[in-house]
Scaffold this active site. Structure first.
Site, mmCIF file in Angstrom:
data_model
loop_
_atom_site.group_PDB
_atom_site.id
_atom_site.type_symbol
_atom_site.label_atom_id
_atom_site.label_comp_id
_atom_site.label_asym_id
_atom_site.label_seq_id
_atom_site.Cartn_x
_atom_site.Cartn_y
_atom_site.Cartn_z
ATOM 1 N N ARG A 1 0.965 -1.227 0.041
ATOM 2 C CA ARG A 1 -0.042 0.022 -0.118
ATOM 3 C C ARG A 1 0.971 1.247 -0.005
ATOM 4 N NH1 ARG A 1 -5.027 1.460 3.808
ATOM 5 N NH2 ARG A 1 -6.156 0.276 2.230
ATOM 6 N N HIS B 1 -7.849 0.947 -6.055
ATOM 7 C CA HIS B 1 -8.043 0.093 -5.011
ATOM 8 C C HIS B 1 -8.683 -1.060 -5.234
ATOM 9 C CE1 HIS B 1 -7.981 -1.019 -0.760
ATOM 10 N NE2 HIS B 1 -8.792 -0.046 -0.351
ATOM 11 N N GLN C 1 -10.312 -3.736 -2.839
ATOM 12 C CA GLN C 1 -11.741 -3.333 -2.214
ATOM 13 C C GLN C 1 -12.630 -3.714 -3.080
ATOM 14 O OE1 GLN C 1 -12.360 -1.551 0.949
ATOM 15 N NE2 GLN C 1 -14.331 -1.955 0.447
ATOM 16 N N ASP D 1 -17.116 7.635 -0.813
ATOM 17 C CA ASP D 1 -15.948 7.728 -0.321
ATOM 18 C C ASP D 1 -15.636 9.047 0.523
ATOM 19 O OD1 ASP D 1 -13.548 6.761 0.845
ATOM 20 O OD2 ASP D 1 -12.537 6.462 -1.113
ATOM 21 N N CYS E 1 -16.149 2.032 1.400
ATOM 22 C CA CYS E 1 -15.068 1.291 1.525
ATOM 23 C C CYS E 1 -14.683 1.318 3.137
ATOM 24 C CB CYS E 1 -14.053 1.509 0.747
ATOM 25 S SG CYS E 1 -13.221 3.097 0.789
ATOM 26 N N ARG F 1 -13.785 -8.067 2.700
ATOM 27 C CA ARG F 1 -12.296 -8.039 2.307
ATOM 28 C C ARG F 1 -11.628 -9.346 2.725
ATOM 29 N NH1 ARG F 1 -10.130 -2.959 1.935
ATOM 30 N NH2 ARG F 1 -8.296 -4.163 1.295
HETATM 31 N N1 NVA Z 1 -10.027 7.068 -1.062
HETATM 32 C C1 NVA Z 1 -9.530 6.760 0.301
HETATM 33 C C2 NVA Z 1 -9.669 5.208 0.543
HETATM 34 C C3 NVA Z 1 -9.215 4.612 1.810
HETATM 35 C C4 NVA Z 1 -9.554 2.993 1.979
HETATM 36 C C5 NVA Z 1 -8.050 6.868 0.444
HETATM 37 O O1 NVA Z 1 -7.109 6.680 -0.451
HETATM 38 O O2 NVA Z 1 -7.713 7.430 1.515
HETATM 39 N N1 CP Z 2 -11.210 0.305 3.122
HETATM 40 C C1 CP Z 2 -9.803 0.015 3.287
HETATM 41 O O1 CP Z 2 -8.925 -0.104 2.640
HETATM 42 O O2 CP Z 2 -9.337 0.178 4.791
HETATM 43 P P1 CP Z 2 -8.216 0.661 5.584
HETATM 44 O O3 CP Z 2 -7.628 1.605 4.965
HETATM 45 O O4 CP Z 2 -8.558 0.505 6.830
HETATM 46 O O5 CP Z 2 -7.500 -0.515 5.102
#
Ligand code: NVA
Ligand code: CP
Length: 306
Positions: free
Chosen positions: A109, A136, A139, A224, A264, A292
């Site tokens: 990540r 992502h 997800q 989101d 998400c 997930r």
């Molecule tokens: N769009 C959000 C998703 C988090 C799971 C981010 O990138 O922070």
């Molecule tokens: N939705 C998601 O990816 O959650 P986290 O940021 O907690 O991993």
């Protein structure tokens, strides 16, 4: 350590899967969920190791991958830049070579999507994208599993994305193309998805600033956060820009009666979604979060156990 001659597969975006593979992963995830809920021991990844690099925070992604590996009889290692050499500037190419010589799969990540691509290029084991600024995909495996469980195949349905044209939105665009559903994207001017994703999925999407019109006749409403990880300094500007892009009960009423709501998570009640929607009857966010685990177990099995 890739000890077989199997062709190496990575999962960097959803488009690394064919439509058929995507559907079969969803079905397998549903089966794995039943196995887990029955309390059966199923260990196809005994002695396999997953390295997990997190350059951004996470609750769901970390816990689902770590639990999934443990349930499968394997092991997961959490690596943060704070206490690895990656954080002190060791090149990604070198880290990829070293980690893949000791483990069976790498999940990452991070911010720039190119970093994940570079890691995959130098890795001798499958690389899984656990979120980048661009997409992502993990997800979406869970979101689609959730839709299939609740309502059956999503082919021909209408989904409305409300809010930022961000990483999640881009992965929804890929899912629309692969699973053949219509995706309405309601976002403020200047926050549209990136052009390359629009070009790639143009036959399946429609972009508008009119949230109510976009939601009409929808089977699923998704949103989101207004400011994603890495955009913390833009929070105030974004609060102003997205003011009219909250998923409210009124907005849910303009969708089909049996429409679902997904997010998400983590969510900000009172910003992108009102509390009565996320905590209401149409919301399936807790199943979505649990999935997930099951969806990524299906992915790990697909990439590692064949
Ligand atoms: N769009 C959000 C998703 C988090 C799971 C981010 O990138 O922070
Ligand atoms: N939705 C998601 O990816 O959650 P986290 O940021 O907690 O991993």
């Amino acid at each position: 350590m890739n000890t077989t001659n199997k062709t190496l597969r990575h999962f960097l975006t959803l488009t690394d899967l064919s439509a058929e593979e995507f559907r079969s992963l969803i079905n397998r995830a549903i089966e794995l969920k039943t196995i887990q809920h029955r309390g059966e021991i199923f260990e196809p990844l005994k002695n396999k190791v997953l390295a997990m690099i997190f350059e951004k925070s996470s609750t769901r992604t970390r816990v689902s991958f770590e639990s999934g590996m443990a349930q499968f009889g394997g092991h997961a290692i959490f690596l943060s830049p704070r206490d690895t050499q990656l954080g002190r500037g060791e090149p990604i190419e070198d880290s990829a070579r070293v980690l893949s010589s000791m483990t069976d799969c790498i999940m990452v990540r991070t911010f720039a999507h190119e970093k994940v691509e570079l890691l995959a290029k130098y890795s001798s084991v499958p690389v899984i994208n656990g979120l980048t600024d661009e997409v992502h995909p993990c997800q979406l495996l869970a979101d689609m599993q959730t839709y299939f469980e609740q309502r059956g195949d999503i082919k021909g349905k209408t989904v409305t994305w409300v809010g930022d044209g961000n990483n999640m939105c881009h992965s929804y665009m890929h899912a629309a193309k692969l699973l053949d559903f219509k995706l309405n994207i309601a976002c403020p001017e200047g926050f549209e998805p990136q052009q390359e994703f629009i070009l790639e999925t143009r036959d399946f999407i429609e972009i508008t600033q009119d949230v109510a019109a976009a939601s009409a006749n929808s089977d699923l409403i998704v949103t989101d956060v207004w400011a994603s990880m890495g955009q913390e300094e833009e929070q105030k500007i974004r609060e102003r820009a997205f003011r009219n892009y909250q998923v409210t009960p009124e907005l849910m009423k303009s969708a089909n009666e049996d429409a679902l709501f997904m997010h998400c998570l983590p969510a900000h009640r009172g910003e992108e979604v009102s509390a009565d929607v996320i905590d209401g009857k149409q919301s399936v966010v807790w199943d979505e979060a649990e999935n997930r685990l099951h969806a990524q177990k299906a992915l790990l099995e697909f990439l590692l156990a064949g």
